[in-house]
Motif scaffolding. Structure first.
Motif: not given
Ligand SMILES: Nc1ncnc2c1ncn2[C@@H]1O[C@H](COP(=O)(O)OP(=O)(O)OP(=O)(O)O)[C@@H](O)[C@H]1O
Ligand SMILES: [Mg+2]
Lengths: 323, 259
Positions: B2-12
């Motif tokens: 789930n890249l979306g979850t990873v991206f959101l986490a990194v973004f945050r």
């Protein structure tokens, strides 16, 4: 009956170049396995290859040869997807962002593992409560004490809900009470959640308390792989305490040491005490011969109280002798 | 994965870090602006003749060049610095435990950094335009794609240097030299035949055409755009290959966790 194998290490070898040309065999043909729901201790003196083994299993280091499988899947060919099954607290290094709070760290690292549902968050809160960190939830990690940082690292590893968890020196820097807490928690988690733990530690109390089985490494090789209880039984039958009447017979200690490494002779209130660990079945006769030659009068023979620390020291001492 | 979850986490994570390091972020922006003021004053005191080395020797050229330089330096240094500092801090190994693979965590970091650097860079651009009184054409529809194309080369350097830093550790000096090399890429006039194949140069020249001459993206010579994309992609690819090689060496020597 057979339990699922969580981790299987087969003939793992890893060498490093030691600055110049010299090769260091950090892990030498190591083979062992860990079952689901098992807590296994990985022991050995400094430089024995524990951390290297763990890092090879996690794909952080490439092994020279050998094969590592996690729940039946080859780590090298299954990399990086296989990491979904593993998490770790790594030794020495900081496992956390010091500028983020406890909660932010937990959220970040578990999200990397795709663990981010509201049910997961309830589990994170459960962990924070277990580790008595709920009051520090919104505190930046850099403002926590050493022990709290360590506990937060452990929580971050557990929060990823992986079936296999590596803990390299998890109790380093923890006070006695916190260390006890952590032990209880690990046992509880292994039991309740059927996870597999590989715990490396120099604290034998922790190992004896938490681990069902230990693997002792020395010079990169696995030298012992046995249940803690059987090791203690085994060594109990080998370690003797002998009370002698009167003062220490001259030359006895030297004589004993020649035959049985690590033997000690000490003067106590009631006379003399000999402590000796035998390795072969017929050593007991040789011991008796030596005592007779020294004209010692035996008052009492008993098995020495044995704990994991004594077992460990004995194993390590023997390994040194073999060199 | 789930890249979306990873991206959101990194973004945050990036956003939180920016907030915590606000003073730092603002002061680094201020120092970039100060450098520009110095260049600007130097420019005013010299004749255009002396400055002929820079794009057509014009003040606009200097502003655009400085703008592109800041933008690419931000991109390049964000990438290699975050690798270096994560290796130093010890969190890099934890990032390598991500089941999507470290490359995706890195890619998400790059993307998040890009988004977050847009605001300060635009602020800087406005400050520069206000200082010089040269108000340029800010056609974002044309600019954003060109900026991204130009960034490809910078990211290539970021990956390469980050990879080298994993293996050789102490390469801070090389890192600083690169900032000046980037200046070189930007001031070589694109009329020089081989300059087209330098990273950044072609993109920079296209951005100049948009910002100063007021051209729209589709009015630019297609050939030039294609060259800029090809050159940028080639540098990025080489950078990623170098990074992968270094990563393998780092893993075999066990260097990921050491610094
Ligand atoms: N990155 C490296 N480069 C070179 N040699 C290394 C590297 N990592 C480990 N070694 C060597 O490999 C051997 C095993 O080290 P390792 O860290 O695995 O030991 P350990 O059992 O974890 O010890 P400790 O109890 O001190 O943590 C040591 O001789 C060490 O010097
Ligand atoms: Mg270690």
């Amino acid at each position: 009956m057979g339990k699922t194998i969580a981790l299987k290490v087969e003939a793992l070898t890893k060498t490093f170049r030691d600055g110049g040309r010299k090769l260091v065999r950090a892990v030498d043909n190591a083979t062992f396995h860990v079952e689901e729901g098992e807590v296994v201790g990985l022991l050995g003196p400094n430089g024995a290859g524990k951390t290297t083994t763990i890092k090879c299993a996690l794909g952080l280091m490439g092994p020279d040869s050998g094969r590592i499988t996690v729940f039946g899947e080859d780590v090298q060919s299954g990399y990086p997807g296989i990491l979904r099954k593993m998490s770790a607290v790594l030794e020495g290094s900081r496992n956390l962002y010091w500028r983020l709070t406890v909660w932010e760290n937990i959220l970040f690292f578990s999200a990397l593992h795709g663990v981010a549902s509201s049910e997961d968050k309830a589990y994170f809160n459960h962990l924070l409560n277990l580790f008595s960190l709920e009051k520090k939830r919104n505190v930046e990690v850099r403002k926590l004490s050493q022990g709290m940082k360590q506990k937060t690292s452990v929580v971050c590893a557990l929060a990823r809900r992986t079936p296999l968890v590596f803990l390299d020196e998890p109790t380093l820097g923890l006070d006695v009470e916190t260390s006890l807490e952590l032990r209880t928690l690990l046992k509880q988690l292994a039991l309740e959640e059927d996870r597999a733990f590989v715990v490396s530690s120099h604290d034998m109390d922790v190992i004896q308390d938490v681990c069902g089985r230990v693997i002792i490494m020395s010079q990169g090789r696995v030298v012992v792989d046995d249940r803690v209880s059987s090791l203690i039984d085994l060594f109990r039958t080998k370690a003797y305490r002998i009370a002698l009447r009167g003062s220490v017979p001259p030359g006895l200690e030297e004589r004993l040491r020649q035959e049985f490494a690590g033997a000690s002779v000490a003067e106590i209130d009631s006379g003399t005490e000999v402590r000796v660990t035998l390795s072969e079945d017929d050593d007991i006769y040789r011991l008796m011969d030596i005592l007779r030659d020294a004209d010692a009068v035996i008052d009492e023979i008993s098995h020495e109280e044995i704990d994991m620390e004594k077992v460990y020291l004995e194993v390590v001492r023997k390994e040194r002798e073999l060199l | 994965m789930n890249l979306g979850t990873v991206f959101l986490a990194v973004f945050r994570r990036e956003w939180t870090m920016i907030k915590r390091y606000m003073v730092n972020s603002i002061s680094s922006l201020m120092s970039v602006y100060l450098i520009f003021i110095l260049i600007f004053m130097g420019f005013k005191s010299m004749s255009n003749y002396v400055m002929a080395g820079s794009l057509e020797g014009s003040l606009e050229g200097t502003v655009v060049g400085f703008f592109v330089w800041t933008f690419t330096i931000y991109a390049f240094s964000d990438l290699s610095w975050s690798l270096i500092s994560e290796a130093q801090a010890g969190t890099l190994e934890q990032l390598y435990l991500a089941p999507c693979g470290f490359k995706w965590v890195g890619a998400c970091t790059v993307l998040a950094n890009l988004v977050f650097s847009l605001v300060p860079i635009m602020v800087l651009l406005f400050a520069m335009m206000a200082t010089t009184g040269k108000w340029m054409n800010l056609d974002f529809v044309s600019l954003v794609p060109l900026l991204i194309i130009t960034l490809l080369g910078a990211y290539g350097f970021g990956f390469a240097l980050g990879g080298l830093a994993l293996v050789f550790k102490r390469i801070q000096a090389l890192f600083q030299i690169m900032q000046f090399v980037f200046v070189g890429f930007l001031i070589v006039p694109i009329r020089v035949a081989w300059a087209k194949f330098l990273p950044l140069a072609m993109g920079n020249s296209l951005i100049y055409t948009v910002m100063v001459d007021g051209a729209r993206l589709w009015e630019l010579p297609l050939n030039d755009i294609l060259i800029a994309i090809a050159v940028g992609a080639a540098y990025l690819a080489v950078g990623i290959v170098i990074f992968s090689r270094c990563e393998n060496v780092a893993k075999s020597r066990g260097l990921l966790g050491h610094y």
